[in-house]
Design an enzyme around this catalytic site. Sequence first.
Site, PDB file in Angstrom:
ATOM      1  N   GLU A 258       0.900  -1.150   0.000  1.00  0.00           N
ATOM      2  CA  GLU A 258       0.000   0.000   0.000  1.00  0.00           C
ATOM      3  C   GLU A 258       0.932   1.192   0.000  1.00  0.00           C
ATOM      4  O   GLU A 258       1.662   1.410   0.963  1.00  0.00           O
ATOM      5  CB  GLU A 258      -0.847  -0.087   1.269  1.00  0.00           C
ATOM      6  CG  GLU A 258      -2.097   0.715   1.213  1.00  0.00           C
ATOM      7  CD  GLU A 258      -2.029   1.824   2.198  1.00  0.00           C
ATOM      8  OE1 GLU A 258      -1.794   2.955   1.750  1.00  0.00           O
ATOM      9  OE2 GLU A 258      -2.188   1.563   3.387  1.00  0.00           O
ATOM     10  N   CYS A 297      -2.534   8.367   3.882  1.00  0.00           N
ATOM     11  CA  CYS A 297      -2.421   7.756   2.557  1.00  0.00           C
ATOM     12  C   CYS A 297      -3.692   7.980   1.738  1.00  0.00           C
ATOM     13  O   CYS A 297      -3.677   7.896   0.525  1.00  0.00           O
ATOM     14  CB  CYS A 297      -2.109   6.270   2.683  1.00  0.00           C
ATOM     15  SG  CYS A 297      -3.147   5.410   3.857  1.00  0.00           S
TER      16      CYS A 297
END
Length: 672
Positions: A258, A297
């Site tokens: 990720e 994120c």
Amino acid sequence: MIMLEPHSFAHGRWIAPGANAKTIASPVTGAAIARAGGSDLDFGAMVSHAVQTGGPALRAMTFHQRAKMLKALAVYLDTRKEGLYAINPLTGATRRDGGIDIDGGIITMMVIASKGRREMPDGHVYIDGDIEQTSRKGTFLAQHIATPLQGVAVHINAFNFPVWGMLEKLAPTLLAGVPAIVKPATQTCFLTEACLRMMIESGLLPEGAIQLIVGGTGDLLDRLGAQDVVAFTGSADTALMLRSNPHIMRNSTRFTAEQDSLNASILGPDAAPGTPEFDLFIKQAASEMTVKAGQKCTAIRRMIVPQAQLDTVSEALTERLRKTTIGDPADDPRMGALVSAGQKADVLEKAAMIGIEAEQILDASAFDLPDGPGFVAPMLFRCNDPDAAQNIHAVEAFGPVSTLLPYRDTAHAAELANRGQGSLVASLITHDPQVAREVTLASAAWHGRLYISDRDSMAEGTGHGSPLPHLVHGGPGRAGGGEELGGVRGVLHYMQRTAIQGSPDVLTAITGQWVPGATEKPAPQHPFQRTFREIEIGETITTDPREVTLADIEHFAHFTGDTFYAHMDDDAAKANPFFPGRVAHGYLLLSFAAGLFVQPDPGPVLANTGLNSLSFQKPVSPGDKITVRLTAKRKTQRTDDYGEVAWNVTLYNQDADQVAQYELLTMVSYER
Ligand code: NDP
């Protein structure tokens, strides 16, 4: 100020920072706050400890036992979380930021635990999908199952969520039955260590289930093999370097990443100023820029708005952002500091790259900015030519930085969102479901999650930037191509799917669930008189036959009001391709079935809680005789007092043709 000394936790021992430990400076004052890493860890011993001690102990437990353990762990952390909030400001984060990290992490663990209890079996094998009928007579079948990997999961986490980042990966890993070695980002590892220390002190985890590396990973990745997993969160460059490790490639070690994500938010063409959607967009945009000082994120990096609204959005957002108070996170301002001076330098450098293609419409001059090494102001840019721009769609400034981009029509808006080359999340604020459909079809393939909000749903909206344990977190392409969370989906990343082929008896023995065609044992007494513990999988009763008469059908039709022509009008029924003439109601058959198999006296069966996979397979005409077969298919403990028994119920006619089938659910007491 006390100097924190986060320890590693390796093969059951706490290991202090070594001579070459790194000094971590406060992003608020610049003072040294911690010494971390530099110890000589034996990575071979850590892997062995996980694989030989932690793995077998976890695999000996059932999914439900592990889920209970996770729930207890989450409750334990919840009662001690103030200890974590006390050091949270040292990461530059406010209490509100800490809430996403600390409470967010604990809640994530609780949700995964509860999904484990509700959606996974109380056994050692996860059943994936239905039985595959691979033979005509049903003597050779197949079933996909998933079992825990027998290696170790290495979790490499980012600096921005030291607690959530650990718990969101640990919960599915431990539920799967796999031990983990956690490697937090060094800058904020002291908070991760404090949380992991609590978990060890709880005594709830088996020996070897979790270990912690403070500092570098040395030769750890070179020791991983076919049963191991690396789950990485961080920069695209580090992800590329780690996933290219020859051992990882040679052994097909699972690697999920990720990484960077140029997330977008689109303001719908209908959401003009004055609408609730316009206000929602501005509120969400400002919040996503300033929470965690933009170090999320999932934060919105590109705001895609109708050309005609560019000026109005610029003004409204600038005005809202100007109100952001920035200061020492301990004083609970709106926005705290970036995690370090290094991160600040990185953000300013990336912002300058964005500035080549866009005009900065909000900068530090609008704010009362403290002096500390990690403080920056929200930076809002506006790019008038998003088609020609490159950096805007490629450079992730991991701070309170975002760019406004105008679009011509919804197709153009989706095209711009997709130019991020794969993101974790994109949001769309519109009250027009047709716009939502157009944007979804044009862009869903580029994003891990699409968050669509409007006046009807905004009060209960969970937020653009919030990954939920129920939903997939990850995205294609640039976002890393990985998937985390998503309920049981996240657990399966730590398990191997295997197609098992064999006879019904073999599949029943492996899955613990009775498979049609497997041996049926005559029940020693009526199964409704047997307690949860006494009922054995495969126990069966077959009822006496009962004739279905035309009078029954008439009575049922008038009693319930279901006078559908197939039950009432012979000619009309015959004209229908499915029926030979008037037929019995399916629900009449179900009711007769219950009347045939039920044992009316009070007993261990407490309630009928539902029915799954009902199919009516052959019409039943007046004069047909039905028989019912009831077989104990699956048992699942629910509480300390009772559990769920699923029964396979089949109805036959006088020619032994199956006319209906379903799964009946009952709650059955453990005691008589
Ligand atoms: P890194 O990729 O440098 O670090 C992420 C993790 O990887 C940390 O735990 C780090 O440990 C570890 N790591 C780094 N190098 C190695 C190595 N050679 N072997 C094993 N582990 C390693 O990212 P940063 O945290 O420094 O953040 C840099 C940028 O990444 C941010 O500015 C942002 O752009 C992006 N990022 C994106 C996130 C997202 O989810 N989209 C989240 C966080 C960052 P250590 O700290 O000890 O170096």
